[in-house]
Each structure stands twice: as C-alpha cells, then as structure tokens.
Scaffold this motif. Structure first.
Motif, PDB file in Angstrom:
ATOM      1  N   GLY A   1       1.076  -0.758  -0.077  1.00  0.00           N
ATOM      2  CA  GLY A   1       0.584  -0.125  -0.577  1.00  0.00           C
ATOM      3  C   GLY A   1       1.066   1.365  -0.261  1.00  0.00           C
ATOM      4  N   GLU A   2       2.079   1.134  -0.021  1.00  0.00           N
ATOM      5  CA  GLU A   2       2.881   2.529  -0.285  1.00  0.00           C
ATOM      6  C   GLU A   2       3.131   2.801  -1.382  1.00  0.00           C
ATOM      7  OE1 GLU A   2       5.807   2.470   4.045  1.00  0.00           O
ATOM      8  OE2 GLU A   2       6.948   0.887   2.176  1.00  0.00           O
ATOM      9  N   ILE A   3       3.644   4.364  -1.211  1.00  0.00           N
ATOM     10  CA  ILE A   3       3.686   4.798  -2.783  1.00  0.00           C
ATOM     11  C   ILE A   3       5.479   5.500  -2.649  1.00  0.00           C
ATOM     12  CG2 ILE A   3       3.345   6.484  -4.365  1.00  0.00           C
ATOM     13  CD1 ILE A   3       0.484   5.802  -3.503  1.00  0.00           C
ATOM     14  N   LEU A   4       6.065   4.980  -2.765  1.00  0.00           N
ATOM     15  CA  LEU A   4       7.917   5.905  -2.560  1.00  0.00           C
ATOM     16  C   LEU A   4       8.085   6.308  -3.619  1.00  0.00           C
ATOM     17  CD1 LEU A   4       9.959   2.812  -0.304  1.00  0.00           C
ATOM     18  CD2 LEU A   4       7.970   5.299   0.097  1.00  0.00           C
ATOM     19  N   ALA A   5       9.193   7.466  -3.484  1.00  0.00           N
ATOM     20  CA  ALA A   5       9.197   8.273  -4.472  1.00  0.00           C
ATOM     21  C   ALA A   5      11.157   8.296  -4.345  1.00  0.00           C
ATOM     22  CB  ALA A   5       9.319   9.300  -4.362  1.00  0.00           C
ATOM     23  N   ILE A   6      11.858   8.256  -5.748  1.00  0.00           N
ATOM     24  CA  ILE A   6      13.466   7.303  -5.536  1.00  0.00           C
ATOM     25  C   ILE A   6      14.025   9.803  -5.711  1.00  0.00           C
ATOM     26  CG2 ILE A   6      15.473   7.225  -5.922  1.00  0.00           C
ATOM     27  CD1 ILE A   6      14.208   4.289  -6.200  1.00  0.00           C
ATOM     28  N   ILE A   7      14.290   9.758  -5.411  1.00  0.00           N
ATOM     29  CA  ILE A   7      14.427  11.676  -5.562  1.00  0.00           C
ATOM     30  C   ILE A   7      16.155  11.301  -5.020  1.00  0.00           C
ATOM     31  CG2 ILE A   7      12.296  12.471  -5.373  1.00  0.00           C
ATOM     32  CD1 ILE A   7      13.724  14.016  -2.873  1.00  0.00           C
ATOM     33  N   GLY A   8      16.840  12.156  -6.262  1.00  0.00           N
ATOM     34  CA  GLY A   8      18.209  12.990  -6.377  1.00  0.00           C
ATOM     35  C   GLY A   8      18.679  13.594  -7.105  1.00  0.00           C
ATOM     36  N   PRO A   9      20.137  14.451  -7.297  1.00  0.00           N
ATOM     37  CA  PRO A   9      20.672  14.967  -8.684  1.00  0.00           C
ATOM     38  C   PRO A   9      21.001  13.365  -9.546  1.00  0.00           C
ATOM     39  CG  PRO A   9      21.907  14.608  -6.594  1.00  0.00           C
ATOM     40  CD  PRO A   9      20.353  14.585  -5.984  1.00  0.00           C
ATOM     41  N   ASN A  10      21.137  14.266 -10.410  1.00  0.00           N
ATOM     42  CA  ASN A  10      21.862  13.949 -12.050  1.00  0.00           C
ATOM     43  C   ASN A  10      22.701  12.532 -11.387  1.00  0.00           C
ATOM     44  OD1 ASN A  10      19.547  14.832 -12.882  1.00  0.00           O
ATOM     45  ND2 ASN A  10      20.753  16.762 -14.112  1.00  0.00           N
ATOM     46  N   GLY A  11      22.940  11.915 -11.331  1.00  0.00           N
ATOM     47  CA  GLY A  11      23.634  11.032 -11.285  1.00  0.00           C
ATOM     48  C   GLY A  11      24.059  10.475 -10.381  1.00  0.00           C
ATOM     49  N   ALA A  12      22.690  10.206  -9.351  1.00  0.00           N
ATOM     50  CA  ALA A  12      22.943   9.898  -8.288  1.00  0.00           C
ATOM     51  C   ALA A  12      22.271   8.364  -7.813  1.00  0.00           C
ATOM     52  CB  ALA A  12      21.807  10.117  -7.377  1.00  0.00           C
ATOM     53  N   GLY A  13      22.543   7.926  -9.227  1.00  0.00           N
ATOM     54  CA  GLY A  13      21.931   6.395  -9.410  1.00  0.00           C
ATOM     55  C   GLY A  13      20.206   6.028  -9.047  1.00  0.00           C
ATOM     56  N   LYS A  14      19.749   7.206  -9.538  1.00  0.00           N
ATOM     57  CA  LYS A  14      17.710   6.596  -9.385  1.00  0.00           C
ATOM     58  C   LYS A  14      17.723   5.981  -9.968  1.00  0.00           C
ATOM     59  CE  LYS A  14      17.523  11.227 -10.336  1.00  0.00           C
ATOM     60  NZ  LYS A  14      18.591  11.961  -9.877  1.00  0.00           N
ATOM     61  N   SER A  15      17.786   6.200 -11.635  1.00  0.00           N
ATOM     62  CA  SER A  15      17.284   4.637 -12.523  1.00  0.00           C
ATOM     63  C   SER A  15      18.656   3.906 -12.550  1.00  0.00           C
ATOM     64  CB  SER A  15      18.340   5.411 -13.750  1.00  0.00           C
ATOM     65  OG  SER A  15      18.070   7.019 -13.938  1.00  0.00           O
ATOM     66  N   SER A  16      19.171   3.846 -12.162  1.00  0.00           N
ATOM     67  CA  SER A  16      20.057   2.357 -12.034  1.00  0.00           C
ATOM     68  C   SER A  16      19.350   1.634 -10.306  1.00  0.00           C
ATOM     69  CB  SER A  16      21.730   2.613 -11.563  1.00  0.00           C
ATOM     70  OG  SER A  16      22.431   3.174 -12.069  1.00  0.00           O
ATOM     71  N   MET A  17      19.199   2.002  -9.273  1.00  0.00           N
ATOM     72  CA  MET A  17      17.965   1.548  -8.589  1.00  0.00           C
ATOM     73  C   MET A  17      17.393   1.239  -8.957  1.00  0.00           C
ATOM     74  SD  MET A  17      18.604   0.562  -5.465  1.00  0.00           S
ATOM     75  CE  MET A  17      17.532  -0.842  -4.931  1.00  0.00           C
ATOM     76  N   LEU A  18      16.547   1.494 -10.283  1.00  0.00           N
ATOM     77  CA  LEU A  18      15.309   1.072 -10.493  1.00  0.00           C
ATOM     78  C   LEU A  18      15.344   0.046 -11.568  1.00  0.00           C
ATOM     79  CD1 LEU A  18      13.486   5.047 -11.381  1.00  0.00           C
ATOM     80  CD2 LEU A  18      12.962   2.734  -9.659  1.00  0.00           C
ATOM     81  N   ASN A  19      16.665  -0.639 -12.084  1.00  0.00           N
ATOM     82  CA  ASN A  19      16.878  -0.694 -13.032  1.00  0.00           C
ATOM     83  C   ASN A  19      17.179  -2.207 -12.135  1.00  0.00           C
ATOM     84  OD1 ASN A  19      16.441   0.175 -15.634  1.00  0.00           O
ATOM     85  ND2 ASN A  19      18.500   1.185 -15.846  1.00  0.00           N
ATOM     86  N   VAL A  20      17.657  -2.055 -10.668  1.00  0.00           N
ATOM     87  CA  VAL A  20      18.059  -2.816 -10.322  1.00  0.00           C
ATOM     88  C   VAL A  20      16.804  -3.827  -9.997  1.00  0.00           C
ATOM     89  CG1 VAL A  20      18.574  -4.226  -7.873  1.00  0.00           C
ATOM     90  CG2 VAL A  20      20.346  -2.601  -9.245  1.00  0.00           C
ATOM     91  N   ILE A  21      16.002  -2.774  -9.196  1.00  0.00           N
ATOM     92  CA  ILE A  21      13.595  -3.386  -8.983  1.00  0.00           C
ATOM     93  C   ILE A  21      13.523  -4.005 -10.111  1.00  0.00           C
ATOM     94  CG2 ILE A  21      12.150  -2.065  -8.134  1.00  0.00           C
ATOM     95  CD1 ILE A  21      13.232   0.117  -6.564  1.00  0.00           C
ATOM     96  N   SER A  22      13.490  -3.964 -11.227  1.00  0.00           N
ATOM     97  CA  SER A  22      12.562  -3.600 -12.843  1.00  0.00           C
ATOM     98  C   SER A  22      13.918  -5.407 -13.060  1.00  0.00           C
ATOM     99  CB  SER A  22      12.373  -3.084 -13.477  1.00  0.00           C
ATOM    100  OG  SER A  22      13.684  -2.098 -13.477  1.00  0.00           O
ATOM    101  N   GLY A  23      15.099  -5.773 -12.352  1.00  0.00           N
ATOM    102  CA  GLY A  23      15.516  -6.971 -13.462  1.00  0.00           C
ATOM    103  C   GLY A  23      16.040  -6.492 -14.402  1.00  0.00           C
ATOM    104  N   ILE A  24      16.466  -5.866 -14.782  1.00  0.00           N
ATOM    105  CA  ILE A  24      16.557  -4.563 -15.947  1.00  0.00           C
ATOM    106  C   ILE A  24      18.738  -5.023 -15.256  1.00  0.00           C
ATOM    107  CG2 ILE A  24      17.984  -3.071 -17.929  1.00  0.00           C
ATOM    108  CD1 ILE A  24      14.536  -2.219 -17.202  1.00  0.00           C
ATOM    109  N   TYR A  25      19.106  -4.585 -14.242  1.00  0.00           N
ATOM    110  CA  TYR A  25      20.179  -4.795 -14.096  1.00  0.00           C
ATOM    111  C   TYR A  25      20.796  -5.693 -12.750  1.00  0.00           C
ATOM    112  CZ  TYR A  25      21.886  -0.437 -15.839  1.00  0.00           C
ATOM    113  OH  TYR A  25      22.256   0.252 -16.995  1.00  0.00           O
ATOM    114  N   VAL A  26      21.795  -6.212 -12.871  1.00  0.00           N
ATOM    115  CA  VAL A  26      21.313  -7.250 -11.717  1.00  0.00           C
ATOM    116  C   VAL A  26      22.787  -6.918 -10.747  1.00  0.00           C
ATOM    117  CG1 VAL A  26      22.152 -10.120 -11.135  1.00  0.00           C
ATOM    118  CG2 VAL A  26      20.722  -9.603 -13.046  1.00  0.00           C
ATOM    119  N   PRO A  27      22.918  -7.060  -9.522  1.00  0.00           N
ATOM    120  CA  PRO A  27      23.966  -6.116  -8.239  1.00  0.00           C
ATOM    121  C   PRO A  27      24.757  -6.878  -8.433  1.00  0.00           C
ATOM    122  CG  PRO A  27      22.238  -6.124  -7.323  1.00  0.00           C
ATOM    123  CD  PRO A  27      21.384  -6.887  -8.706  1.00  0.00           C
ATOM    124  N   GLN A  28      25.733  -6.530  -7.983  1.00  0.00           N
ATOM    125  CA  GLN A  28      27.125  -7.447  -8.178  1.00  0.00           C
ATOM    126  C   GLN A  28      27.051  -7.772  -6.349  1.00  0.00           C
ATOM    127  OE1 GLN A  28      27.759  -4.371  -9.319  1.00  0.00           O
ATOM    128  NE2 GLN A  28      27.909  -5.272 -11.517  1.00  0.00           N
TER     129      GLN A  28
END
Length: 143
Positions: free
Chosen positions: A39-66
């Motif tokens: 039931g939560e709605i969260l946002a990932i915020i931060g400046p350019n280059g902070a890793g927001k898109s990378s985190m979303l790509n990990v969550i959605s399975g596009i990236y596999v973290p080391q």
C-alpha cells in the motif's frame, strides 16, 4: 481489521538489502537498502548521477547487482527475465516526456495495461504468422 477501506501496511512487499552496482570502476550504487510495504507509494529522488535510474533498473530486473539482495513478497529474487518481473506486478517506465497531448500524467499512466502473453502462430498455407493470445480458444489453421 478486515475493513476494505484500510490496507495492512505491515506486509513487506519488496525488501532491498545492501545493493552494490558498479560499471567498471564507477560505483553507481553502494550499500543501498529499502523496504516497500503493501500500500505504500515511494519516490526515489536525488540529483543527476545519484543512481536513481540504476536503482530502478535493479528493482525491475534490468540490472543484476554485484552484491546485495532483492526480495519480493519474502522470496529472494535472483536474475529474472523482464516478462516474469512484469507478471509479478513490477513495472518500470522510462524517461519519456512524449505524453499524450491534453492528458494528465495520471491519465497517461492509466493507459498502461499488461495483457495476456501472446505467441506467434502459423496460419494457413501461405507461411504467414499472426500474434494470438496464448491459451484459450480461437479456431483456425495452424501448422
């Protein structure tokens, strides 16, 4: 409480633990952890280059973290195909400002629809292919 107007937010839907993601010598994510309850709605915020898109790509399975773990509904999720992630109810949109004119962001998002998987099926004798919903009826020529 079983009142349908209230959501039990104590259930952890996604648990992300100590994610580390690097591209060569560049560390995109370092020790990132978060929990998302039902039931939560969260946002990932931060400046350019902070890793927001990378985190979303990990969550959605596009990236596999080391390093680190992603759990979905209590089950550890390793490398998984994007269509299987979608079946779990997890989706990722990409930055695209080409919204439908005259519609709000919410109206644009309401257009998202995950349909039943389709598979190509041979039709007739002409060697043609057609996309047909898997499972379920439908007649016709196959091949």
């Amino acid at each position: 409480m079983n009142d349908p107007k209230f959501i039990d937010r104590s259930e952890v839907m996604m648990n992300i633990k100590d994610i580390n993601l690097s591209f060569g010598g560049l560390k995109a994510l370092s020790g990132v952890s978060l929990k998302i309850n039902k039931g939560e709605i969260l946002a990932i915020i931060g400046p350019n280059g902070a890793g927001k898109s990378s985190m979303l790509n990990v969550i959605s399975g596009i990236y596999v973290p080391q390093e680190g773990e992603v759990e979905w509904k209590g089950k550890l999720r390793k490398k998984i195909a994007p269509h299987d992630i979608a079946r779990m109810g997890i989706a990722r949109t990409f930055q695209n400002i080409a919204l439908f004119k005259g519609m709000s962001a919410l109206e644009n998002l309401s257009l998202i629809h995950i349909s039943e998987p389709t598979r190509p099926e041979r039709i007739g004798g002409g060697g043609g292919w057609v996309r047909k919903k898997s499972g379920g009826g439908g007649g016709g020529g196959g091949g």
